[in-house]
Design a protein around this motif. Structure first.
Motif, short mmCIF file in Angstrom:
data_model
loop_
_atom_site.label_atom_id
_atom_site.label_comp_id
_atom_site.label_asym_id
_atom_site.label_seq_id
_atom_site.Cartn_x
_atom_site.Cartn_y
_atom_site.Cartn_z
N ARG A 192 0.82 -1.20 0.00
CA ARG A 192 0.00 0.00 0.00
C ARG A 192 0.86 1.25 0.00
O ARG A 192 1.90 1.31 0.67
CB ARG A 192 -0.91 0.01 1.23
CG ARG A 192 -1.84 -1.18 1.32
CD ARG A 192 -2.58 -1.22 2.64
NE ARG A 192 -1.65 -1.37 3.77
CZ ARG A 192 -2.03 -1.46 5.03
NH1 ARG A 192 -3.32 -1.41 5.33
NH2 ARG A 192 -1.14 -1.59 6.01
N THR A 231 -2.22 3.99 -3.84
CA THR A 231 -2.50 2.69 -4.44
C THR A 231 -2.53 1.58 -3.39
O THR A 231 -1.99 1.72 -2.29
CB THR A 231 -1.45 2.33 -5.50
OG1 THR A 231 -0.17 2.15 -4.85
CG2 THR A 231 -1.35 3.42 -6.56
N THR A 268 -2.13 -2.78 -3.72
CA THR A 268 -2.01 -3.99 -4.53
C THR A 268 -2.08 -5.19 -3.60
O THR A 268 -1.32 -5.27 -2.64
CB THR A 268 -0.69 -4.01 -5.31
OG1 THR A 268 -0.60 -2.82 -6.10
CG2 THR A 268 -0.61 -5.23 -6.21
N PHE A 322 -5.76 -4.52 -7.80
CA PHE A 322 -5.06 -3.24 -7.79
C PHE A 322 -6.10 -2.12 -7.69
O PHE A 322 -7.07 -2.08 -8.45
CB PHE A 322 -4.23 -3.06 -9.06
CG PHE A 322 -3.56 -1.70 -9.14
CD1 PHE A 322 -2.44 -1.43 -8.39
CD2 PHE A 322 -4.09 -0.70 -9.96
CE1 PHE A 322 -1.83 -0.18 -8.45
CE2 PHE A 322 -3.48 0.54 -10.04
CZ PHE A 322 -2.35 0.81 -9.28
N GLU A 323 -5.88 -1.22 -6.73
CA GLU A 323 -6.77 -0.09 -6.54
C GLU A 323 -5.96 1.20 -6.55
O GLU A 323 -4.84 1.25 -6.02
CB GLU A 323 -7.54 -0.21 -5.22
CG GLU A 323 -8.48 -1.39 -5.15
CD GLU A 323 -9.19 -1.48 -3.82
OE1 GLU A 323 -8.77 -0.75 -2.88
OE2 GLU A 323 -10.14 -2.25 -3.69
N TYR A 324 -6.57 2.24 -7.13
CA TYR A 324 -5.94 3.56 -7.20
C TYR A 324 -7.00 4.60 -6.85
O TYR A 324 -8.10 4.61 -7.43
CB TYR A 324 -5.38 3.82 -8.59
CG TYR A 324 -4.80 5.21 -8.79
CD1 TYR A 324 -3.51 5.50 -8.40
CD2 TYR A 324 -5.57 6.22 -9.36
CE1 TYR A 324 -2.96 6.76 -8.58
CE2 TYR A 324 -5.04 7.49 -9.55
CZ TYR A 324 -3.73 7.75 -9.15
OH TYR A 324 -3.21 9.01 -9.34
#
Length: 767
Positions: A352, A356, A358, A382-384
């Protein structure tokens, strides 16, 4: 290991006599720096050096014998700081550097108070002898006696014929005695010889040799055993053994003797790493279950780990497994409960940053039944998220690639790729908020169709879909300056949301890899999805509306709230109604004694109550409570919302929905007697689900609890969940005895019979 208080022996000896320089003053005008009292005085980090504190002596008379000896007689009182000694006579002999106190010698240093026939010390206080001593710890409920106590230097102590109990004066319920005790403060341990545990002066346990930690150091050895009796296992004796393997890890092994079952080994291994967090492993093993010999060895294992590495990395593991489907039904366990239908087996590692996240995750289940769920093997997500990419504009990106596998020959395996970009325009103000959101959901499936039913359906090996979503949601925060109903302040929080998701053909995609229908309540009206994941994205064109009103008293304590809402469907499909069921949630702190919480979902289209629940509780004086609760679920609502559940199968669980009532209470009937009870009844099936009654007697230094439970036995056949009257019940009687102090809880502690239905707080608002 006998877990006597760490301060017990250290403080017992350390206050034996006044240390260091002895500046005597027989003047009656002398005033001690701090008046000693019979209460705990916590040690001070920056305490003054005893050598710099004045010693004050008061006596009825003083005379000298020769050049080197002074004798104080008659109500001698010696004080230094918060330490105090009284005696009939004190003799100071500078010739042999000794001080002798005779007759009714009492000493108090704020942590221990003692009464001895005679106390002898050198002038430096390095060697102190106490004869025929009774002592009491002021910072803990403990006291004892000793024929002889010797302090030799700053670290070495010896006690002869010593005892310890947490019982008050005159109470001989229990005590620990030893012929010899050696204490080494440098090693932070005490050695006990010929130790006896006595009840009413009768020895019941004997240890020829044990060591006890008296500081922060942990020590390998026996912990206190416990025992009980129940109708299923017979006599039970639990003996825990602690192993101090290393500073970073330890092991506790408990030998559970069950008269009707055999010996079960429960092991708890704990560890702590420098950079990867902490965790524990629990292993339970019963080599041969005498009650169910056909099931062979019974075992269970659980592994938990959580850790953060260099701030950005996060690790977690939660893995459980048992030997057979009936494990929790047949045995009490620290791994799970008898109502558990499955055990989680999951591992996750995440990286983290500020923007982001992952995550790599694997997940499986041990199902204690016949179903075969999907394994997640694995998922990479995956987050943004970034706020204010442009003024008042946030962007989001959510994506993952997941692999699903199952042993069910009728269902496909699959690889799923999901991409979900989104844009948000948030607005916040003290009087309200408004958020506009748009996102695009693209999902691709590579489905491995097997030879079962799925091969003959509309499913495709390669399938994809793209679904847009638009949502705008806002709420206002309004309060009324006028007082209502005798001084209450009211607020009103109207809320409105519009959600649009177009219809997209998804028939070529299996819709239940990790996706289930979410239950609707008031707060669920304002979600942007009806399902827990993305295998099926329901089309909708809807307007959700609702409001919450709160009432605060003159102390700004929230006493009442009510939330009510509904969804209006624009252009519903086919014969679907335009309106959803009304959803209502209510919490009412009627008074400081009466609490209420409830909720309903009512479908006005067909005049049907779908779901209802309510709890009302009365707080009894002295910390007790009495609670009534009720829950209802319509049978048609279950069929509409439980995916894949047929009416014929539902009939094996319930013939007319769920309608269950419960009663729970706990209170004191006298100063030392506590009672707890619960009763749960199925009104639909006219059957008791579970009942418990427990009584506990709390003495000053021990407790005894007796519990009776009765519950329906689930043998794995769903038709037996609701047996005919008088069949398939299990009853259990548990007897627990324990002592208070010495590492034991001083509160009520007795078995709950492993009941699953238990007390829940009905009002979630702040006290």
């Amino acid at each position: 290991m006998l877990p006597i208080s760490r301060t017990f022996l250290a403080t017992l000896i350390s206050a034996a006599f006044l240390p260091t320089a002895f500046a005597a003053d027989s003047s009656s005008d002398s005033v001690p720096e701090i008046v000693p009292v019979d209460q705990c005085i916590a040690p001070e980090k920056d305490a003054p050096d005893p050598a710099q504190q004045t010693v004050n002596v008061e006596a009825d008379s003083i005379h000298t014998e020769g050049q080197n000896q002074a004798v104080y007689q008659g109500d001698v009182v010696i004080t230094q700081g918060h330490k105090k000694i009284t005696a009939d006579q004190v003799t100071i002999n500078q010739g042999d550097n000794s001080i002798v106190a005779d007759g009714n010698v009492t000493m108090n240093d704020g942590q221990i108070k003692s009464n001895s026939n005679k106390v002898k010390s050198d002038l430096k206080g390095e060697r102190v002898e106490l004869h025929d001593t009774q002592y009491k710890l002021l910072c803990q409920p403990a006291r004892g006696e000793a024929t002889y106590i010797l302090k030799d230097g700053q670290s070495i102590y010896t006690m002869e014929d010593g005892s310890l109990t947490t019982c008050p004066e005159g109470n001989k319920s229990w005590r620990v005695k030893a012929t010899d005790i050696d204490i080494d403060n440098d090693e932070e341990e005490a050695t006990f010889y010929n130790t006896r545990f006595e009840i009413l002066d009768v020895p019941v346990f004997y240890w020829p040799y044990i060591t006890v930690p008296i500081g922060d150091k942990r020590k390998t050895g026996f912990l206190y055993p416990s025992g009980g009796y129940d109708t299923k296992n017979g006599l039970e004796i639990n003996v825990p053994i602690y192993f101090n393997l290393a500073p970073q890890y330890d092991l506790t092994t408990t030998l559970n003797y069950m008269q009707e079952r055999g010996v079960q080994f429960d092991n708890e291994f704990r560890y702590l790493t420098d950079g990867f967090g902490r965790g524990e492993v629990n292993v339970e093993y019963l080599h041969h279950d005498d009650l169910y010999s056909e099931k062979g060895s019974r075992w269970g294992v659980n592994f938990n780990h959580d850790g953060i590495y260099q701030r950005n990395w996060k690790f977690s593991v939660d893995y459980s497994r048992v030997s057979d489907n009936d494990y929790f039904e047949d045995l009490d366990s620290n791994i799970g409960n008898r109502e558990d239908g499955q055990l989680l087996q999951e591992g996750e590692v995440a990286y983290r940053t500020n923007l982001t996240s992952t995550t790599l995750k694997v997940r499986d289940f041990q199902v204690l039944g016949t179903s075969q769920p999907y394994r997640l093997m694995p998922q990479l997500q995956f987050e943004y998220n970034r706020a204010n990419v442009l003024p008042h504009i946030d962007v989001q990106w959510n994506s993952h690639i997941s692999r699903f596998e199952t042993d069910d020959k009728d269902l496909p395996d699959a690889t799923r790729v999901h991409l979900e970009p989104g844009v948000l325009v948030p607005f916040y103000a003290p009087w309200g908020q408004l958020t506009t959101e748009a996102k695009l959901m693209y999902t691709y499936y590579d489905q491995d169709l097997k030879s079962g039913q799925a091969a003959n359906s509309d499913l495709e090996e390669n399938a994809s879909r793209t679904v847009p979503e638009y949502r705008i949601s806002g709420s206002l925060f309004l309060d009324n300056s006028q007082k209502w109903l005798g001084g209450y302040t009211q607020t009103l929080e109207p809320r409105l949301q519009y959600l649009y998701i177009p219809e997209v053909n998804q028939s070529d995609i299996y819709d239940a890899y990790d996706t289930t229908l979410l239950q609707n309540d008031y707060y669920g009206l304002f979600r942007d999805t009806q399902y827990s994941s993305v295998d099926y994205i329901a089309a909708t064109n809807q307007l959700s509306y609702g409001a919450t009103s709160r009432f605060y008293d003159e102390n700004y304590k929230e006493r009442f709230n009510l939330s009510l809402g509904q969804i209006y469907y624009i252009n519903p499909n086919g014969s679907d109604a335009n309106l959803s069921a009304w959803a209502l949630e209510n919490e009412w702190n009627i008074s400081d004694e009466w609490l209420f919480k409830g909720g309903v979902q009512y479908d006005s289209n067909v005049s049907t109550l779908q779901v209802a629940n309510s709890t009302i509780e009365y707080k009894l004086p002295g910390g007790g409570y009495t609670q009534l609760n009720y829950r209802y679920v319509d049978k048609g609502y279950i069929l509409d919302n439980a995916s894949g559940l047929s009416e014929s199968r539902l009939n094996t669980y319930t013939r007319d929905g769920i309608s269950q009532a419960g009663f729970l209470t706990g209170f004191k009937v006298a100063q030392r007697w506590d009672v707890r009870g619960s009763y749960f009844y199925d009104l639909t099936e006219d059957q008791m689900l579970e009942g418990l009654v427990g009584v506990t007697y709390n003495d000053d230094c021990w407790f005894l609890g007796l519990t009776f439970t009765r519950h329906i036995v689930n043998s794995g056949n769903v038709a037996d969940i609701y047996p005919e009257p008088g069949a398939d019940y299990e009853s259990k009687v548990s007897l627990n005895i324990g002592i208070k102090g010495l590492g034991q809880s001083a509160g009520v502690d007795y078995s709950d019979g492993s009941n699953a239905l238990s007390y829940g707080r009905p009002f979630a608002l702040a006290d």
